[in-house]
Structure formats: structure tokens, C-alpha cells
Write a protein that holds these residues in place. Structure first.
Motif, PDB file in Angstrom:
ATOM      1  N   ALA A 333       0.853  -1.189   0.000  1.00  0.00           N
ATOM      2  CA  ALA A 333       0.000   0.000   0.000  1.00  0.00           C
ATOM      3  C   ALA A 333       0.888   1.238   0.000  1.00  0.00           C
ATOM      4  O   ALA A 333       1.972   1.238   0.592  1.00  0.00           O
ATOM      5  N   VAL A 334       0.427   2.297  -0.651  1.00  0.00           N
ATOM      6  CA  VAL A 334       1.213   3.518  -0.761  1.00  0.00           C
ATOM      7  C   VAL A 334       0.284   4.710  -0.951  1.00  0.00           C
ATOM      8  O   VAL A 334      -0.791   4.586  -1.539  1.00  0.00           O
ATOM      9  N   THR A 335       0.685   5.855  -0.410  1.00  0.00           N
ATOM     10  CA  THR A 335      -0.085   7.083  -0.631  1.00  0.00           C
ATOM     11  C   THR A 335       0.433   7.785  -1.875  1.00  0.00           C
ATOM     12  O   THR A 335       1.643   7.845  -2.107  1.00  0.00           O
ATOM     13  N   PRO A 336      -0.457   8.341  -2.688  1.00  0.00           N
ATOM     14  CA  PRO A 336      -0.024   9.083  -3.872  1.00  0.00           C
ATOM     15  C   PRO A 336       0.357  10.511  -3.506  1.00  0.00           C
ATOM     16  O   PRO A 336       0.044  10.993  -2.422  1.00  0.00           O
ATOM     17  N   VAL A 337       1.047  11.173  -4.411  1.00  0.00           N
ATOM     18  CA  VAL A 337       1.339  12.605  -4.289  1.00  0.00           C
ATOM     19  C   VAL A 337       1.024  13.247  -5.628  1.00  0.00           C
ATOM     20  O   VAL A 337       1.595  12.866  -6.644  1.00  0.00           O
ATOM     21  N   PRO A 338       0.101  14.201  -5.656  1.00  0.00           N
ATOM     22  CA  PRO A 338      -0.739  14.667  -4.542  1.00  0.00           C
ATOM     23  C   PRO A 338      -1.905  13.707  -4.274  1.00  0.00           C
ATOM     24  O   PRO A 338      -2.059  12.712  -4.965  1.00  0.00           O
TER      25      PRO A 338
END
Length: 364
Positions: A333-338
Motif C-alpha cells: 500500500a502507498v499514498t499518492p502525491v498529490p
């Protein structure tokens, strides 16, 4: 690794400087060496995270921080989670208003005419209006004295209708930033930067009145994504007072085994590769490679870095600290930017303001 440059990211609800000249992006995952002074806002009743005061609805699907079961990581949608939190806050504010006639109030002090700072003050006001928080603002000229700023803070400290106070950064160079920030009453320090709040966060058996918004948002994203923190190996990249250090303290409170990677860490990629959970807040574009990631790790990317992009109307685009195209093939799992941590910071600011109002009026 000799060419690596760490520059601890100090993301917060207060404004930072946007470099007008961004470094040219040669390849999507080539690390760029520049100071990440980007102006941005990325800015809760009780959940398993003890500092939130609104009801949490964790995902029913637990994300394992061990082996990824798919080739592509789950994208942790911070924008969607922040929207859910704002809706919960709005419900709580309406309930509080109906029950005791009190509406939370947030005051912002803006000094000078920086367009970026003014933009972020407007964004905070919009966020407050959307959930029903009253907004107060003092806009002082660039030539104001330090005493004038301190007097404005004193007035808000004494105003019972104000439950949170923010001083928009950066301040003019002739002002003592630390002195001004420390003059905000600890009971209204919704940014969580007061030394007493940070000190309480660091001590076992003590509870801070407020937790800094960006680290708080990182932990909330982990909780609402069903990520198990207890017993896991966690690495925080960056040791700033605003993100890295409090993020490490929060992970430790969640019973993770925490390592901080910083500019003096030898072979940082080897340390990072042992982590089940990674929070990166170093402020260097695409620094963390896919080869640095343990298969199945969960990554919270706080970095927000501008890189030149001729195809963008703005002439640049924003990327995180991790090379997203590589990491998404390895992580679980990973958070995107933005769209990852960014929206969570303002949501946590609103949450802290609501918590302050509840505490002051003994409302639960």
C-alpha cells in the motif's frame, strides 16, 4: 550514496516557500537535489488512535505489512479519507451547537502580503466554512512589529469564542518565529507545535493536548486503511520537528519498533529495506527507490516536491519522496502525491479545533 542529499521536510498547515525555479526532471525517478521549500497545506472522539476525537471507520480489509499479494500496491486515497473525516466533524459540530450552543472557532494571523500564504489562509477558511467552524483572521502588514503580532495572539488567547490559533508561516525576517509561536496558549495550539505538547507526546504516561497535524494524519491513514502498526518495524525518513520527529513518537506509542533515517545515516537504503511501514518526510523528489522497499511494505509519502514538467500548465508537477512508479510494484500500500497525506493535514487541523472546543466546554 555519496550524492544523496537529505533535507528534512517540515510539512505543516503553515505555508512554506515554493521555489520559482524547479529542477528539470530528466527521468521520472531520478533524485533531484534541491531544497523542498514548497508552499502547501497538507495539513477527531476516540478511535484506536488516542488523539482523535471523532469516530473512526477503519477499512474492513486489513493491509498486511508482510508480503504483497498483488503486483500493484493498494493506493491509500487520502482525499477520500479526509472527506469522510470532514463529514464526521461536521456532524459533531452540528451536535455540539444543538446541545450547548457552542460553535468551534479557529483564528489565523497572517503577516505580510505573500500570495502563497494568503492562498492557504483562504483554503483554511473554506475548510472551516464547509464543516461549520467559525473563522477569525487578522491580517497585519509586512512592516508590523513583533509586539503587534504578540498582541493579536494575546487577544485570541483571551477570546472564549476562539478555540484554535494559527500563525501563518513564514513570518517576516525581523520577527522571532519561535517566540511568536510559543506565545500561543497551549490549550489553543491546534498546530501541536508548543514545546509542552511535544514534550508530553515524547513522555510515556503523558498525553498532549494536540498532536501536529501532518504526523497525526499519517497515523490516521494507517488506521483507516486497516494497517497493523503494533509489533511492526517502522522507518521514518527525516527528523524535522514538524513531521519526522513527532511521526516517530506516534509510531512508538503505537508499539512499533521505530528507526529514524536522516542525513547522517550510513547506508540508508539498507535500513529502509527492513521496514514494514515507512513514513517519508525528507523532501527530496523520487529519492526512495523500489529496490529499497521490502516486499509488502506500507508507505506513507509526506514529501511534496516540484519538478519541471513542460506539459503541465503550471510548468511543473508535484512528486513525492518515493519513486512511485517503482514502489507501487513492490509495496502492499502507498499514498499518492498529490492526494495522499496532503488533504489529511487540514482535516486534522479541523479535528484538533473541534477537540479544543469540546475540551474547553467539557462536551463529549
Amino acid at each position: 550514496m555519496a550524492s544523496m542529499i537529505f533535507c528534512d521536510c517540515s510539512s505543516s498547515t503553515t505555508a512554506r516557500l515554493l521555489p520559482l525555479s524547479c529542477h528539470k526532471l530528466r527521468h521520472s525517478c531520478t533524485p533531484l537535489h534541491f531544497s523542498p521549500y514548497l508552499t502547501f497545506s497538507i495539513s477527531s472522539s476516540k478511535t484506536s488512535f488516542p488523539f482523535l476525537s471523532i469516530k473512526s471507520h477503519a477499512s474492513s480489509t486489513l493491509i498486511s505489512a508482510k508480503m504483497a499479494t498483488e503486483n500493484t500496491a493498494k493506493v491509500i486515497d487520502g482525499k477520500s479519507v479526509a472527506k469522510q473525516i470532514r463529514e464526521e466533524i461536521a456532524v459533531e459540530i452540528a451536535r455540539m451547537k444543538e446541545a450547548i450552543g457552542v460553535v468551534p472557532g479557529l483564528a489565523v494571523i497572517l503577516v505580510g502580503d505573500r500570495k502563497d500564504s494568503a492562498t492557504y489562509v483562504r483554503n483554511k477558511k473554506k475548510a472551516c466554512d464547509a464543516v461549520g467552524i467559525n473563522s477569525f483572521e487578522v491580517h497585519l502588514p509586512e512592516t508590523s512589529t513583533e509586539l503587534e503580532v504578540l498582541n493579536s495572539i494575546t487577544k485570541f488567547n483571551e477570546d472564549a469564542s476562539v478555540h484554535g490559533i494559527l500563525v501563518q508561516l513564514p513570518l517576516p525576517s525581523h520577527m522571532d518565529e519561535e517566540k511568536i509561536l510559543n506565545s500561543v496558549g497551549i490549550e489553543k495550539d491546534v498546530d501541536g507545535f508548543h514545546p509542552l505538547n511535544i514534550g508530553r507526546l515524547a513522555m510515556r504516561g503523558r498525553e498532549p493536548l494536540f498532536v501536529p497535524c501532518t504526523p497525526k494524519g499519517c497515523i490516521e491513514l494507517l488506521h483507516r486503511s486497516g494497517v497493523q502498526i503494533k509489533g511492526k518495524k517502522a522507518v521514518v525518513i527525516g527528523r524535522s520537528n514538524i513531521v519526522g520527529m513527532p511521526a516517530a513518537l506516534l509510531l512508538q506509542r503505537e508499539d512499533a519498533t521505530v528507526t529514524i533515517v536522516h542525513s547522517r545515516t550510513n547506508n540508508p537504503e539498507n535500513v529502509i529495506k527492513e521496514a514494514d511501514i515507512i513514513i517519508s518526510a525528507v523532501g527530496q523528489a523520487n529519492m526512495v527507490k523500489g529496490s529499497w522497499i521490502k516486499p509488502g511494505a506500507v508507505i506513507i509519502d509526506v514529501g511534496i516536491n516540484p519538478v519541471e514538467d513542460p506539459e503541465s500548465p503550471r510548468g511543473y508537477r508535484l512528486v513525492g519522496d518515493v519513486c512511485y512508479e517503482e514502489v507501487v510494484k513492490v509495496a502492499s500500500a502507498v499514498t499518492p502525491v498529490p492526494g495522499g497525506v496532503g488533504p489529511m493535514t487540514i482535516a486534522m487541523l479541523l479535528s484538533n479545533t473541534l477537540s479544543s472546543a469540546k475540551r474547553m466546554h467539557n462536551f463529549s
